[in-house]
Scaffold this active site. Sequence first.
Site, short mmCIF file in Angstrom:
data_model
loop_
_atom_site.label_atom_id
_atom_site.label_comp_id
_atom_site.label_asym_id
_atom_site.label_seq_id
_atom_site.Cartn_x
_atom_site.Cartn_y
_atom_site.Cartn_z
N SER A 1 18.09 -38.06 41.79
CA SER A 1 16.87 -37.38 41.37
C SER A 1 16.17 -36.64 42.48
O SER A 1 15.39 -35.71 42.23
CB SER A 1 15.90 -38.39 40.75
OG SER A 1 16.54 -39.21 39.82
N HIS B 1 11.64 -28.07 34.15
CA HIS B 1 10.79 -28.43 35.30
C HIS B 1 10.44 -27.20 36.14
O HIS B 1 9.34 -27.10 36.68
CB HIS B 1 11.52 -29.43 36.21
CG HIS B 1 11.58 -30.82 35.67
ND1 HIS B 1 10.47 -31.62 35.50
CD2 HIS B 1 12.65 -31.58 35.29
CE1 HIS B 1 10.84 -32.80 35.04
NE2 HIS B 1 12.15 -32.81 34.89
#
Length: 352
Positions: free
Chosen positions: A177, A27
Amino acid sequence: MDQGTQEDAVTIRPVTIHDPTLRDGQHAIRHQLGRDQLRRYAAAADAARIPVVEVGHGNGLGASSLQVGRAALTDAEMLTVVREQLSHSKMAVFMLPGWATTHDLKEAVNHGVDVVRVGAHCTEGNTMERYLGFLRDAGVEAQSVLVMSHMAAPGRLAEECRRLVDYGASAVGIMDSAGHYLPEDVSERITAIAGAVDVPIIFHGHNNLGMAVANSVAAARAGATIIDACARGFGAGAGNTQLEVVVPVLERSGFSTGVDLYGLLDAADLAERELMPKPPTIDSVGIVSGLAGVFSGFKNPVLDAARRENLDPRDIFFELGRRQAVAGQEDLIVDVAAALGRSRVDIPDPTS
């Protein structure tokens, strides 16, 4: 063995370290890890006796796309490179229903994957049933994680985890998250899950508020036996739980990881040198993402949208939080930025 030694032996509790550096770290660099980077880190992790090494696109199997970013390599290429380096460590992959299909899972199994993590939004565990059933029949270790878990109460998370075990999950747990939790939040949720299931419990932390290591230790103390962490914290947003920190902290706290400390430190040094432009930091945007409870993987798309619309990215994060955006809704970032841009234009300038 004297009494003191006996007591020490009783208090040591095993914890399995699960390392998603080569998946969650993607990411941070728009999913551009190459073959040599995968090969070198996987070999270092294996030498350090890290039990599980996870690899893939940041969003998991089948996720390489225009919407969330094209990976430098295909899933098959990544799995092949990493599999060749692992003699001691298990190889794991991550999948989200909607991105991956059973075909992707079959391909992963054919490439020698040992562990498959299936994830879904924290209230949508039912979307995993088909995939867990397939993996159970294929004889592959199937784990389930509930993402964006701060958006559900402890009792609901426990209920979802109980259902996932019924579907065939051999381990269940939660992902922070957004990096939103404090240690007491984690303790409450892991305790609730531990009271509902009799399989290993997973905790995956992010560091937006600087709590990832503390939250991971809190999870272990509350009953989690699988802890996720990445070298140098390499991961989405402000980064993940820092692997080379949390392992010795867990060891000092009475847990046994089986990880070789010097090998671990060598792997972390290699990761900083070869995988990332710089280690993750808790910057202003990361803090706001954590406070707003927005998926850490949204950082780069939010920054891109803010530049296009000449907006403050913090405003986009808070609006995404207000709308309760969840992982997988990257398209919403564009809509929110456009709406904020229009509202800015529509507000009269009081100085004019």
